[in-house]
Write a protein that holds these residues in place. Sequence first.
Motif, short mmCIF file in Angstrom:
data_model
loop_
_atom_site.label_atom_id
_atom_site.label_comp_id
_atom_site.label_asym_id
_atom_site.label_seq_id
_atom_site.Cartn_x
_atom_site.Cartn_y
_atom_site.Cartn_z
N VAL A 736 0.81 -1.22 0.00
CA VAL A 736 0.00 0.00 0.00
C VAL A 736 0.84 1.26 0.00
O VAL A 736 0.37 2.31 -0.46
CB VAL A 736 -0.98 0.03 1.20
N ASP A 737 2.07 1.20 0.49
CA ASP A 737 2.88 2.41 0.58
C ASP A 737 3.93 2.55 -0.51
O ASP A 737 4.53 3.62 -0.66
CB ASP A 737 3.58 2.49 1.95
N TYR A 738 4.15 1.51 -1.27
CA TYR A 738 5.16 1.60 -2.34
C TYR A 738 4.59 1.18 -3.69
O TYR A 738 4.56 1.98 -4.64
CB TYR A 738 6.37 0.74 -1.99
N TYR A 739 4.10 -0.05 -3.79
CA TYR A 739 3.61 -0.53 -5.09
C TYR A 739 2.33 0.18 -5.52
O TYR A 739 2.15 0.50 -6.70
CB TYR A 739 3.36 -2.04 -5.04
N LEU A 740 1.43 0.47 -4.58
CA LEU A 740 0.16 1.12 -4.92
C LEU A 740 0.38 2.56 -5.42
O LEU A 740 -0.13 2.92 -6.48
CB LEU A 740 -0.79 1.11 -3.73
N PRO A 741 1.14 3.41 -4.71
CA PRO A 741 1.36 4.76 -5.23
C PRO A 741 2.04 4.76 -6.60
O PRO A 741 1.72 5.60 -7.45
CB PRO A 741 2.26 5.40 -4.17
N ARG A 742 2.97 3.84 -6.80
CA ARG A 742 3.65 3.78 -8.10
C ARG A 742 2.65 3.48 -9.22
O ARG A 742 2.67 4.15 -10.28
CB ARG A 742 4.75 2.71 -8.06
N ALA A 743 1.80 2.50 -9.01
CA ALA A 743 0.80 2.17 -10.03
C ALA A 743 -0.15 3.34 -10.25
O ALA A 743 -0.51 3.67 -11.39
CB ALA A 743 0.03 0.92 -9.60
N SER A 744 -0.55 4.00 -9.16
CA SER A 744 -1.49 5.12 -9.27
C SER A 744 -0.89 6.25 -10.08
O SER A 744 -1.58 6.88 -10.91
CB SER A 744 -1.88 5.61 -7.88
N MET A 745 0.40 6.56 -9.86
CA MET A 745 1.07 7.61 -10.62
C MET A 745 1.02 7.31 -12.12
O MET A 745 0.74 8.18 -12.95
CB MET A 745 2.53 7.74 -10.18
#
Length: 806
Positions: A736-745
């Motif tokens: 939730v703190d690394y892979y999720l923000p990257r995908a969202s960007m």
Amino acid sequence: MLNFKFSFLILLLLLPLSSSSSSSSSSSLEAIEGVINRLDAHKPSPLLQESAIKALLKRLLPTHLSSFDFKIIPKDACGGYSCFWITNYKNSSSNSPEILIKGTTAVEIASGLHWYIKYSCGAHVSWDKTGGVQIATIPPPGNLPPVVKDGIMIQRPVPWNYYQNVVTSSYSYVWWDWERWEKEIDWMALQGINLPLAFTGQESIWQKVFMDFNISAQDLNNFFGGPAFLAWARMGNLHAWGGPLSQNWLDQQLILQKQILSRMIELGMTPVLPSFSGNVPAALRDIFPSANITRLGDWNTVNGNPRWCCTYLLDPSDPLFIQIGEAFIKKQIKEYGDVTDIYNCDTFNENEPPTSDPTYISTLGSAVYEAMSKVNKDAVWLMQGWLFYSDSSFWKPPQMKALLHSVPFGKMIVLDLFADVKPVWESSSQFYGTPYVWCMLHNFGGNIEMYGVLDTLASGPILARVSENSTMVGVGMCMEGIEHNPVVYELMPEMAFRKDKVPVKEWLRIYSRRRYGKAVKQAESAWEILHRSIYNCSDGIADHNTDYIVKFPDWDPYQNIYSSFPKPNINTMYSNRRFMLTESDSTLPQPHMWYSANDAIDALRLFIDAGEDLAGSLTYRYDLVDLTRQVLSKLANQVYLDVLSAFQHKDVKAVESHSQKFEQIITDIDELLASDDNFLLGTWLESAKSLALTPSEKRQYEWNARTQVTMWYDTTKTNQSQLHDYANKFWSGLLVDYYLPRASMYFNRLSESLRNNKTFEIVEWRKEWISYSNKWQQDTKVYPVKAEGDALAISKSLFKKYFDKK
């Protein structure tokens, strides 16, 4: 129970002697017999070994201390073999032990203890992080089941059971204290491992050696890597990255290594210690300007940055090589005592010699061995055979023979590192007569991925051992990371004691009952499916987790516009030496998918149904969470492709819809992982910080821990590390703190480019996520180390949400 009568000595006698190949293999194996005899002569006293195994029993089964008796016996009592022998204790007194386990070493006795509690008591021993021990089925003292009248004697068909890869020390062991190491050595003994790599603390030895050659502490600050990257600094792939090493670290690790070695030796193991490979600090050039020191090429930096890459190699033909190598072996013996004759050296691991001339290669090999043998005349060189596969274009038969025959027969042992998928012994005339260990590599980067080749493990070592002119002297496990796929690491060590092929289907049925403590039809049926699907990979592709959640492709969506986007069942493309996702401008990489997704979904349905009987089992919970995660991660791969297909069709609503689904899957998996203690980012980070003695060390160790599992190596503002996500992990908190923000960007930029009719600017996307990653690596947010939530309830809910068609 099987009574194995196969003799290693008989194998030698039966080898045909009609050709030079068979003659050389016989000679080298006879020399290995001499090595084994010398090592046996230096084992601790029977009293010390018996005491060590009793202490292990106290840690494993403190309630049953009086139920077992242990006794060291000579090989003659086992027909000349290494063996364990389980019998009923003959004294009928009510206070006497019930079971007597005899063995040629404490490791053999531990193996016998494990065999007995597995196959007579239905118990199961797993790593804590894969569910721990299941011993509820062991009857109370006084009620242990007897064995057959003559007992159970099992002899090793080959002498050695090897353990570890040179990088396991960084991917899995780096933050371990003695408490964790003690558990691991107990696990090793129970699995019959008698030849473990022992690499901890070597930087302290190197510090002492190099200082004797006038290398300063500051020079070493630019030589040693940081704690999480020591494996690659040792191999000469990089220098200084993640460093420097504090004196606290050096001193702590040396103390830890002495504890590790002491316990291994007490249990009758033969530790494999490091030796000199030629990797030297840059300052050595100035101190010895006439020495033949060359700078190696770039190893995976973004742009050949000399701060980290292109290390220095002292040519083995230079007289200084033998001086330094001799000094290192002497320092080790001074610190640890004369504890082994077997030394690991991998001079050419992912580093080619400067010429392919066989005469030159033979000279190099001879020098490497001389650096060991000048101090220890009985030294044996153990080398990883990875180079013969990964750089096969260089290591043709003349070059292989030159290296393998550069030392006397019996003085070199090769680890056929990747024999579970790409065995070299078959194509190299059994390493041209050189003894080798049949190894399972299995895992890259410590990734969490359900994967295995169980049928191959159950038959491959047997076929190799009985093949014509066999030079096989052991089996081994050489994974890059541990604490995953417990079924694989249950079967593979057993092959050290198996004479015949294992019937996997029946073995799994018993495994399921032992692992969960009872027979549950749904669980057994699920394992039947897993056997023919997830754990029966036969496509020859090395599995390295490249699922899009954890190995997000840095891919320009304008490249290769497909009218029909491919499904994610194409084998992942790999680079020559590292199993990394190929990220080119023209091809979208595909995750490895070797089984039917529907089979895995069916197995998960059965696992969930088994929860009615197994909800309280920690081993069941681990497997349930892992399988649910596996199924969802494969689903996410298709959703990601749906996003890209929608983008190429300029359907902004579909892009946003599929993007939201992909992000929701990440969030859901994170919640699932948070329900089990063994899938938490916080555990990794807190174990790193716990070794620090100062605030600066704490920050450094946490940065090392965060960086290894994310970006791994260096970046620029617009170019991510070539090794990014190599050590990816499915851990709650990391998702939730690394892979999720990257995908969202990435998805936000896709949507924005369509809404505003603008070009997707991939360079700007790279800047954004690299900047985010750098900040995350430097962050100090504290993550949970205890699970929250009901794993079974969450798994049921997710199955209904994504797969229930009703």
